[in-house]
Design a protein around this motif. Structure first.
Motif, PDB file in Angstrom:
ATOM      1  N   VAL A   1      -4.002  -1.125   4.550  1.00  0.00           N
ATOM      2  CA  VAL A   1      -4.937  -0.911   3.451  1.00  0.00           C
ATOM      3  C   VAL A   1      -4.429  -1.719   2.261  1.00  0.00           C
ATOM      4  O   VAL A   1      -3.253  -1.631   1.895  1.00  0.00           O
ATOM      5  CB  VAL A   1      -5.042   0.578   3.073  1.00  0.00           C
ATOM      6  CG1 VAL A   1      -6.002   0.775   1.910  1.00  0.00           C
ATOM      7  CG2 VAL A   1      -5.474   1.400   4.262  1.00  0.00           C
ATOM      8  N   HIS A   2      -5.309  -2.533   1.696  1.00  0.00           N
ATOM      9  CA  HIS A   2      -4.973  -3.379   0.549  1.00  0.00           C
ATOM     10  C   HIS A   2      -5.911  -3.062  -0.602  1.00  0.00           C
ATOM     11  O   HIS A   2      -6.908  -2.360  -0.430  1.00  0.00           O
ATOM     12  CB  HIS A   2      -5.160  -4.866   0.907  1.00  0.00           C
ATOM     13  CG  HIS A   2      -4.273  -5.350   1.996  1.00  0.00           C
ATOM     14  ND1 HIS A   2      -2.979  -5.769   1.785  1.00  0.00           N
ATOM     15  CD2 HIS A   2      -4.510  -5.491   3.320  1.00  0.00           C
ATOM     16  CE1 HIS A   2      -2.452  -6.163   2.935  1.00  0.00           C
ATOM     17  NE2 HIS A   2      -3.366  -5.997   3.890  1.00  0.00           N
TER      18      HIS A   2
ATOM     19  N   THR B   1      -6.152   8.894   1.229  1.00  0.00           N
ATOM     20  CA  THR B   1      -4.988   9.653   1.705  1.00  0.00           C
ATOM     21  C   THR B   1      -4.822   9.596   3.222  1.00  0.00           C
ATOM     22  O   THR B   1      -3.704   9.630   3.713  1.00  0.00           O
ATOM     23  CB  THR B   1      -5.049  11.120   1.243  1.00  0.00           C
ATOM     24  OG1 THR B   1      -6.290  11.698   1.657  1.00  0.00           O
ATOM     25  CG2 THR B   1      -4.936  11.218  -0.268  1.00  0.00           C
ATOM     26  N   GLU B   2      -5.931   9.477   3.959  1.00  0.00           N
ATOM     27  CA  GLU B   2      -5.810   9.427   5.427  1.00  0.00           C
ATOM     28  C   GLU B   2      -5.163   8.135   5.913  1.00  0.00           C
ATOM     29  O   GLU B   2      -4.771   8.035   7.069  1.00  0.00           O
ATOM     30  CB  GLU B   2      -7.167   9.627   6.110  1.00  0.00           C
ATOM     31  CG  GLU B   2      -8.171   8.528   5.864  1.00  0.00           C
ATOM     32  CD  GLU B   2      -9.064   8.750   4.646  1.00  0.00           C
ATOM     33  OE1 GLU B   2     -10.123   8.125   4.579  1.00  0.00           O
ATOM     34  OE2 GLU B   2      -8.694   9.540   3.763  1.00  0.00           O
TER      35      GLU B   2
ATOM     36  N   VAL C   1      -0.344   3.402   6.078  1.00  0.00           N
ATOM     37  CA  VAL C   1      -0.566   1.965   6.265  1.00  0.00           C
ATOM     38  C   VAL C   1      -0.949   1.263   4.954  1.00  0.00           C
ATOM     39  O   VAL C   1      -1.441   0.140   4.968  1.00  0.00           O
ATOM     40  CB  VAL C   1      -1.620   1.683   7.370  1.00  0.00           C
ATOM     41  CG1 VAL C   1      -1.082   2.081   8.731  1.00  0.00           C
ATOM     42  CG2 VAL C   1      -2.945   2.344   7.065  1.00  0.00           C
ATOM     43  N   ALA C   2      -0.696   1.931   3.829  1.00  0.00           N
ATOM     44  CA  ALA C   2      -0.961   1.298   2.528  1.00  0.00           C
ATOM     45  C   ALA C   2       0.018   0.147   2.324  1.00  0.00           C
ATOM     46  O   ALA C   2       1.213   0.274   2.606  1.00  0.00           O
ATOM     47  CB  ALA C   2      -0.818   2.317   1.405  1.00  0.00           C
ATOM     48  N   CYS C   3      -0.483  -0.980   1.862  1.00  0.00           N
ATOM     49  CA  CYS C   3       0.341  -2.171   1.652  1.00  0.00           C
ATOM     50  C   CYS C   3       1.361  -1.907   0.534  1.00  0.00           C
ATOM     51  O   CYS C   3       0.976  -1.583  -0.592  1.00  0.00           O
ATOM     52  CB  CYS C   3      -0.553  -3.350   1.274  1.00  0.00           C
ATOM     53  SG  CYS C   3       0.364  -4.831   0.786  1.00  0.00           S
TER      54      CYS C   3
END
Length: 86
Positions: free
Chosen positions: A26-27, A70-71, A75-77
């Motif tokens: 996620v970006h 939040t889900e 995988v948040a950058c």
């Protein structure tokens, strides 16, 4: 500045049997000039947004919350996250 959250998805070949493509990372990207709904050409970490999926989530509309859904926290950058914290 308006930011838009975008999803970097697995390549189509990685989704067996036509299954939905999985979110790889996620970006966040600045909005394209003159728009509040279209991501600009690059994420805050410098990746090309051309093949990414726009989520419609705008972090500035959710003060006090993380910029990413939040889900997808796992995988948040980290590079986009570092820029958003500044």
């Amino acid at each position: 500045m308006t930011e838009i959250v975008v999803y970097e998805l697995d390549r189509p070949a990685a989704a067996p049997g036509g299954a939905q493509r999985r979110v790889r990372r996620v970006h966040v990207a600045p909005a394209a000039p003159g728009s509040h709904t279209v991501a600009g050409p690059r994420t805050l970490c410098g990746k090309d947004t051309f093949a990414m999926e726009t989520t419609g989530r705008r972090p500035s509309e959710h003060p006090g919350e993380p910029w990413y859904p939040t889900e997808h926290a796992s995988v948040a950058c980290p590079d986009c996250d570092a820029v958003m914290e500044v």
